[in-house]
Design a protein around this motif. Sequence first.
Motif, PDB file in Angstrom:
ATOM      1  N   ALA A   9      33.687  37.298  35.787  1.00 50.90           N
ATOM      2  CA  ALA A   9      33.442  36.499  36.990  1.00 50.90           C
ATOM      3  C   ALA A   9      34.617  36.574  37.966  1.00 50.90           C
ATOM      4  O   ALA A   9      34.447  36.337  39.167  1.00 50.90           O
ATOM      5  CB  ALA A   9      33.167  35.049  36.600  1.00 50.90           C
ATOM      6  N   LEU A  10      35.801  36.904  37.471  1.00 51.49           N
ATOM      7  CA  LEU A  10      36.990  37.002  38.315  1.00 51.49           C
ATOM      8  C   LEU A  10      37.162  38.386  38.939  1.00 51.49           C
ATOM      9  O   LEU A  10      37.990  38.565  39.845  1.00 51.49           O
ATOM     10  CB  LEU A  10      38.241  36.683  37.494  1.00 51.49           C
ATOM     11  N   LEU A  11      36.429  39.373  38.465  1.00 54.41           N
ATOM     12  CA  LEU A  11      36.673  40.758  38.870  1.00 54.41           C
ATOM     13  C   LEU A  11      36.481  41.011  40.367  1.00 54.41           C
ATOM     14  O   LEU A  11      37.288  41.753  40.955  1.00 54.41           O
ATOM     15  CB  LEU A  11      35.810  41.712  38.041  1.00 54.41           C
ATOM     16  N   PRO A  12      35.467  40.437  41.014  1.00 50.99           N
ATOM     17  CA  PRO A  12      35.365  40.684  42.463  1.00 50.99           C
ATOM     18  C   PRO A  12      36.607  40.218  43.229  1.00 50.99           C
ATOM     19  O   PRO A  12      37.089  40.917  44.133  1.00 50.99           O
ATOM     20  CB  PRO A  12      34.117  39.882  42.855  1.00 50.99           C
ATOM     21  N   GLU A  13      37.128  39.054  42.866  1.00 50.78           N
ATOM     22  CA  GLU A  13      38.341  38.554  43.523  1.00 50.78           C
ATOM     23  C   GLU A  13      39.530  39.471  43.249  1.00 50.78           C
ATOM     24  O   GLU A  13      40.321  39.781  44.159  1.00 50.78           O
ATOM     25  CB  GLU A  13      38.646  37.140  43.014  1.00 50.78           C
ATOM     26  N   ILE A  14      39.662  39.915  42.011  1.00 50.62           N
ATOM     27  CA  ILE A  14      40.784  40.779  41.642  1.00 50.62           C
ATOM     28  C   ILE A  14      40.666  42.137  42.326  1.00 50.62           C
ATOM     29  O   ILE A  14      41.662  42.706  42.812  1.00 50.62           O
ATOM     30  CB  ILE A  14      40.855  40.920  40.106  1.00 50.62           C
ATOM     31  N   THR A  15      39.450  42.664  42.401  1.00 52.87           N
ATOM     32  CA  THR A  15      39.224  43.927  43.113  1.00 52.87           C
ATOM     33  C   THR A  15      39.608  43.799  44.581  1.00 52.87           C
ATOM     34  O   THR A  15      40.285  44.667  45.146  1.00 52.87           O
ATOM     35  CB  THR A  15      37.748  44.343  42.995  1.00 52.87           C
ATOM     36  N   GLY A  16      39.208  42.698  45.191  1.00 50.35           N
ATOM     37  CA  GLY A  16      39.499  42.493  46.605  1.00 50.35           C
ATOM     38  C   GLY A  16      40.972  42.331  46.912  1.00 50.35           C
ATOM     39  O   GLY A  16      41.418  42.624  48.026  1.00 50.35           O
ATOM     40  N   ALA A  17      41.740  41.876  45.931  1.00 50.81           N
ATOM     41  CA  ALA A  17      43.175  41.646  46.147  1.00 50.81           C
ATOM     42  C   ALA A  17      44.036  42.846  45.775  1.00 50.81           C
ATOM     43  O   ALA A  17      45.263  42.810  45.977  1.00 50.81           O
ATOM     44  CB  ALA A  17      43.628  40.433  45.331  1.00 50.81           C
ATOM     45  N   ALA A  18      43.436  43.913  45.251  1.00 52.17           N
ATOM     46  CA  ALA A  18      44.217  45.022  44.692  1.00 52.17           C
ATOM     47  C   ALA A  18      45.130  45.671  45.728  1.00 52.17           C
ATOM     48  O   ALA A  18      46.285  46.019  45.433  1.00 52.17           O
ATOM     49  CB  ALA A  18      43.283  46.062  44.073  1.00 52.17           C
ATOM     50  N   ASP A  19      44.651  45.865  46.951  1.00 52.12           N
ATOM     51  CA  ASP A  19      45.500  46.467  47.981  1.00 52.12           C
ATOM     52  C   ASP A  19      46.694  45.573  48.307  1.00 52.12           C
ATOM     53  O   ASP A  19      47.815  46.051  48.501  1.00 52.12           O
ATOM     54  CB  ASP A  19      44.693  46.728  49.256  1.00 52.12           C
ATOM     55  N   ASP A  20      46.471  44.261  48.330  1.00 51.02           N
ATOM     56  CA  ASP A  20      47.573  43.332  48.602  1.00 51.02           C
ATOM     57  C   ASP A  20      48.590  43.343  47.469  1.00 51.02           C
ATOM     58  O   ASP A  20      49.809  43.243  47.708  1.00 51.02           O
ATOM     59  CB  ASP A  20      47.038  41.907  48.797  1.00 51.02           C
ATOM     60  N   VAL A  21      48.115  43.440  46.229  1.00 50.10           N
ATOM     61  CA  VAL A  21      49.026  43.520  45.083  1.00 50.10           C
ATOM     62  C   VAL A  21      49.922  44.744  45.219  1.00 50.10           C
ATOM     63  O   VAL A  21      51.142  44.680  45.006  1.00 50.10           O
ATOM     64  CB  VAL A  21      48.230  43.566  43.760  1.00 50.10           C
ATOM     65  N   ASP A  22      49.324  45.867  45.598  1.00 53.32           N
ATOM     66  CA  ASP A  22      50.094  47.103  45.750  1.00 53.32           C
ATOM     67  C   ASP A  22      51.079  46.986  46.915  1.00 53.32           C
ATOM     68  O   ASP A  22      52.223  47.445  46.827  1.00 53.32           O
ATOM     69  CB  ASP A  22      49.138  48.267  45.983  1.00 53.32           C
ATOM     70  N   ARG A  23      50.649  46.333  47.991  1.00 51.66           N
ATOM     71  CA  ARG A  23      51.499  46.231  49.184  1.00 51.66           C
ATOM     72  C   ARG A  23      52.646  45.255  48.982  1.00 51.66           C
ATOM     73  O   ARG A  23      53.795  45.531  49.367  1.00 51.66           O
ATOM     74  CB  ARG A  23      50.652  45.801  50.387  1.00 51.66           C
TER      75      ARG A  23
END
Length: 362
Positions: A9-23
């Motif tokens: 259930a958390l995966l869509p949120e985590i997917t959406g934040a991946a670019d920010d995590v990298d940045r």
Amino acid sequence: MSVLSSVRALLPEITGAADDVDRTGSVDPLVIERLHDAGYFALLQPPAYGGLDADPDEYLTATRELSSACMSTGWLAGWLAVNNWGLSVRDERVLQEIWGADPRTLLCSSYAPTGRLERVDGGFRLTGRWTRCTGARHASWLSVAGLLVGSDGAAQDFLAVLLPASDYTVVSTWNGLGLRGIGADDVVVTGALVPEHRVFSWLDTVFDPEVPALQRLPQPTLYTLAGTIPILGAAQRLLELRRTRDDRPLSRVAMARSDVELSLRQISRNVAAQVECVVAGGYPDAELMLRTRRDQVMASDRGWRAVGVIADDPRSGVDETLLERIRRDVETARMHVASNVDQVLSVVGRHAVGLDVDDLIW
């Protein structure tokens, strides 16, 4: 709801934040809290302190799917979770110190023996610096390795040491090409007094029969897989993007997908065999341990190669930013000691021809 369902259930949120995590170079602490709420960090935790005594496959599956969404998040969470595992064999006093007041306490770790322990009144004196301690700023305890040194300066034992945050300093050093959000910083300890009950020998481990079976699995099994499963998750993410037009049986993409699926089946088989052994009161023999290690390290290699197949021919609308990030993440992950193919296969080969091998490398 199961832990796996809650994580999904958390995966869509985590997917959406991946670019920010990298940045930004960090995973939002709120994501770690949500994984706590989902029960993810309890999967491998000792049952007496809120752990779920889950099947290892549930931890591996959840970590793989987290890594498919964001490899930094999956790698970070996977290592923080696996550090909760295996501590049931430790002294009850240290378990109470870690989790008695807060079952959500997390540990970071490094098992390179770069610490020096000396016996003193009341226990040991520890000094050392450990590199690449994933999640050091999300943790409040540290698990590290050190050499016990005698009065003559010679090493006497290889020891595991547990320390609270008050005994160490985190130094910001992580600046990886990939996995930018894992915070694998250095940790420094300068002359910390460590009581006897927080120090344990890896050369003379004795299992209490009351310790749950999961906690008696060989130490290398889950720790090496923690460095492999994220690579397979990232590879699956890219391979899924090429499913529609590259399912021809002999295409490079189809073959890479088969390699990843084979690796997952081998891992599942080997871990299940180890669990069956410890549940029956035994301990995995060298044959099973080395087969497990061989298949694990080859899985890292296959996952890396699968990502390369997509990177070499990134057609079919594969997002270039996603591909570039995953390529960097996987290149960084495969540098971990758990994925050293030549080293592991040389040990497997020596065992295959009847030579003795050093079991500490397994």
